[in-house]
Design an enzyme around this catalytic site. Structure first.
Site, PDB file in Angstrom:
ATOM      1  N   ASP A   1      -4.927  -7.078   4.685  1.00 38.05           N
ATOM      2  CA  ASP A   1      -6.202  -6.626   4.111  1.00 38.05           C
ATOM      3  C   ASP A   1      -7.000  -7.817   3.590  1.00 38.05           C
ATOM      4  O   ASP A   1      -8.182  -7.987   3.910  1.00 38.05           O
ATOM      5  CB  ASP A   1      -5.922  -5.635   2.975  1.00 38.05           C
ATOM      6  CG  ASP A   1      -7.203  -5.157   2.314  1.00 38.05           C
ATOM      7  OD1 ASP A   1      -8.134  -4.778   3.049  1.00 38.05           O
ATOM      8  OD2 ASP A   1      -7.285  -5.177   1.074  1.00 38.05           O
TER       9      ASP A   1
ATOM     10  N   LYS B   1       5.310 -14.354   2.690  1.00 35.92           N
ATOM     11  CA  LYS B   1       5.559 -15.167   1.494  1.00 35.92           C
ATOM     12  C   LYS B   1       7.072 -15.206   1.303  1.00 35.92           C
ATOM     13  O   LYS B   1       7.613 -14.869   0.237  1.00 35.92           O
ATOM     14  CB  LYS B   1       4.813 -14.543   0.297  1.00 35.92           C
ATOM     15  CG  LYS B   1       4.723 -15.434  -0.926  1.00 35.92           C
ATOM     16  CD  LYS B   1       3.773 -16.615  -0.791  1.00 35.92           C
ATOM     17  CE  LYS B   1       3.858 -17.486  -2.025  1.00 35.92           C
ATOM     18  NZ  LYS B   1       3.064 -18.710  -1.937  1.00 35.92           N
TER      19      LYS B   1
ATOM     20  N   TYR C   1       0.811  -1.221   0.000  1.00 36.65           N
ATOM     21  CA  TYR C   1       0.000   0.000   0.000  1.00 36.65           C
ATOM     22  C   TYR C   1       0.847   1.274   0.000  1.00 36.65           C
ATOM     23  O   TYR C   1       0.354   2.346  -0.339  1.00 36.65           O
ATOM     24  CB  TYR C   1      -0.924   0.020   1.220  1.00 36.65           C
ATOM     25  CG  TYR C   1      -2.250  -0.679   1.029  1.00 36.65           C
ATOM     26  CD1 TYR C   1      -2.317  -1.954   0.482  1.00 36.65           C
ATOM     27  CD2 TYR C   1      -3.439  -0.079   1.425  1.00 36.65           C
ATOM     28  CE1 TYR C   1      -3.534  -2.608   0.331  1.00 36.65           C
ATOM     29  CE2 TYR C   1      -4.656  -0.714   1.275  1.00 36.65           C
ATOM     30  CZ  TYR C   1      -4.698  -1.978   0.723  1.00 36.65           C
ATOM     31  OH  TYR C   1      -5.903  -2.614   0.578  1.00 36.65           O
TER      32      TYR C   1
ATOM     33  N   ASP D   1     -10.692 -10.007   5.397  1.00 27.51           N
ATOM     34  CA  ASP D   1     -12.029 -10.269   4.845  1.00 27.51           C
ATOM     35  C   ASP D   1     -12.366 -11.757   4.930  1.00 27.51           C
ATOM     36  O   ASP D   1     -13.493 -12.136   5.265  1.00 27.51           O
ATOM     37  CB  ASP D   1     -12.120  -9.819   3.380  1.00 27.51           C
ATOM     38  CG  ASP D   1     -12.355  -8.315   3.239  1.00 27.51           C
ATOM     39  OD1 ASP D   1     -11.920  -7.565   4.138  1.00 27.51           O
ATOM     40  OD2 ASP D   1     -12.968  -7.891   2.239  1.00 27.51           O
TER      41      ASP D   1
ATOM     42  N   ASP E   1      -0.581 -18.061   1.506  1.00 27.46           N
ATOM     43  CA  ASP E   1      -1.543 -18.894   0.767  1.00 27.46           C
ATOM     44  C   ASP E   1      -2.048 -20.035   1.654  1.00 27.46           C
ATOM     45  O   ASP E   1      -3.246 -20.329   1.710  1.00 27.46           O
ATOM     46  CB  ASP E   1      -0.953 -19.410  -0.558  1.00 27.46           C
ATOM     47  CG  ASP E   1       0.460 -19.961  -0.434  1.00 27.46           C
ATOM     48  OD1 ASP E   1       1.079 -19.817   0.634  1.00 27.46           O
ATOM     49  OD2 ASP E   1       0.948 -20.538  -1.427  1.00 27.46           O
TER      50      ASP E   1
END
Ligand code: IPM
Ligand code: MN
Length: 366
Positions: free
Chosen positions: A251, A195, A140, A255, A227
């Site tokens: 982020d 990652k 971001y 969700d 993942d």
């Protein structure tokens, strides 16, 4: 302790004004007539941008910076975009994060009694962890600074700094220390989600995390690739206590996590820096249901409770921490008693939920 705490309130777009008004009413009810909080409203967002050409007016920024805390509904409307295609209604949230250095985005994920989960075999209390999203760098950080070359190649740079990783890792361990541990085994545990197997920046995130971990021998640590983490949050959510990750990963995972505990309407957040605190639910402005009076206000109400907790701790003001605890208790009680909005497969309107929470607070039923 201060005689008055100034709260900058920005309603925003879509359902923002509905859920924000609900949270303000609940806070007022919890603190009663002698409340030390003073609320002032300021404009920002996509609708304001359409009206004035400004998504985040300078006086709103100044007021937010000077305020003791900032409370936001939600921002953004589809199609209201800058020339580069990004949404204007997100400027408020994103500029605050970067310009006030709100590096810690604390997102509690908890399954409450009475709230349906799409996961089978989980009951209230089985899911109870925090996603700690790094909020000031990561992918971001490229916002507004990416490059588009000849309409052919687009580049956004992912930024990870040693000091940025250190401070978010420390925050993760502090949160784990204050917590009761993971629901499944009671172990206080920080999971570093990255990652590291593919990109240097994430390998660096992991190595700095490991260095910081040495200062917290009382807290268990582990690594998870993002993942795999997406799967673990579905198959073994009870294992987690505090998960720390880079901005963009946080982020996305928040969700997914919200979906397991009732959806975005049940996803509070607190965005904290050394000086400022910014409180809003993790959901968007849901323009499809705006103005119908059916938005779920619990996420914003719980974010407002976090605001009171943060203010109370910062200023040594026990009244505010007590009010936060009362809001949480009453909220849980309302959910357990079936006061559910449409997204939770219930029938209660935003105002019915708000009134019920406020009535219980006013009557001291907590
Ligand atoms: C969130 C939201 C924001 C984000 C938007 C509103 C800028 O999705 O807080 O998770 O992308 O970070
Ligand atoms: Mn998000």
């Amino acid at each position: 302790m201060k005689p008055v705490y100034e709260i900058a309130v920005v309603h925003g777009d879509g359902i923002g004004p509905e859920v924000c008004a609900a949270a303000v009413q609940v806070v007022k009810a919890a603190l009663g007539p002698g409340s030390p909080l003073h609320f002032s409203e300021y404009p920002a967002g996509a609708e304001h941008f359409l009206k004035t050409g400004q998504s985040f007016p300078e006086p709103t920024f100044q007021a937010c910076r000077e305020a003791d805390a900032i409370l936001h509904g939600a921002g953004g409307l589809p199609g209201v975009i800058h020339p580069d295609g990004t949404e204007a209604g997100l400027d408020f949230t994103l500029r605050l994060r970067f310009e006030l250095d709100l590096y810690a985005n604390i997102r509690p994920v908890r399954l409450f009694e009475g709230v349906p989960s799409p996961l089978s075999g989980v009951k209230a209390g089985d899911i109870d962890y925090i996603i700690l999203r790094e909020n000031s760098e990561g992918l971001y950080a490229a916002r507004g600074s990416g490059a588009l070359l000849r309409g052919e190649v687009a580049v956004d740079t992912l930024v990870q700094t040693r000091s940025g990783i250190e401070r978010i890792a420390r925050k993760a361990f502090e949160l784990a220390r204050q917590s009761g541990g993971a629901p499944r085994d009671g172990v206080r545990r920080v999971t570093c989600c990255d990652k590291a197997n593919v990109l240097r920046s994430y390998a660096f995130f992991r190595s700095v995390f490991d260095e910081v971990a040495k200062d917290y021998p009382d807290i268990a640590t582990e690594h998870a690739l993002v993942d795999a983490m997406a799967m673990y949050l579905v198959v073994k959510p009870g294992h987690f206590n505090v998960i720390v990750s880079e901005n963009m990963f946080g982020d996305i995972l928040s969700d997914l996590a919200a979906a397991t505990v009732g959806g975005m309407g049940m996803a509070p957040s607190a965005e904290i820096g050394a000086a400022n605190g910014f409180f809003q639910a993790a959901h968007g402005s849901a323009p499809d249901i705006a103005g119908q009076g059916i938005a779920n206000p619990y996420g914003t109400i719980l974010s407002a409770a976090s605001m009171l907790d943060w203010l109370g701790h910062k200023h040594g003001d026990e009244r505010l921490n007590q009010a936060a605890a009362r809001i949480r208790r009453v909220t849980e009680d309302c959910l357990a008693n079936g006061l559910l909005s449409a997204d939770l497969k219930g029938r209660a309107s935003t105002s019915e939920i708000t009134r019920s929470v406020c009535d219980r607070l006013a009557a001291g039923r907590d």
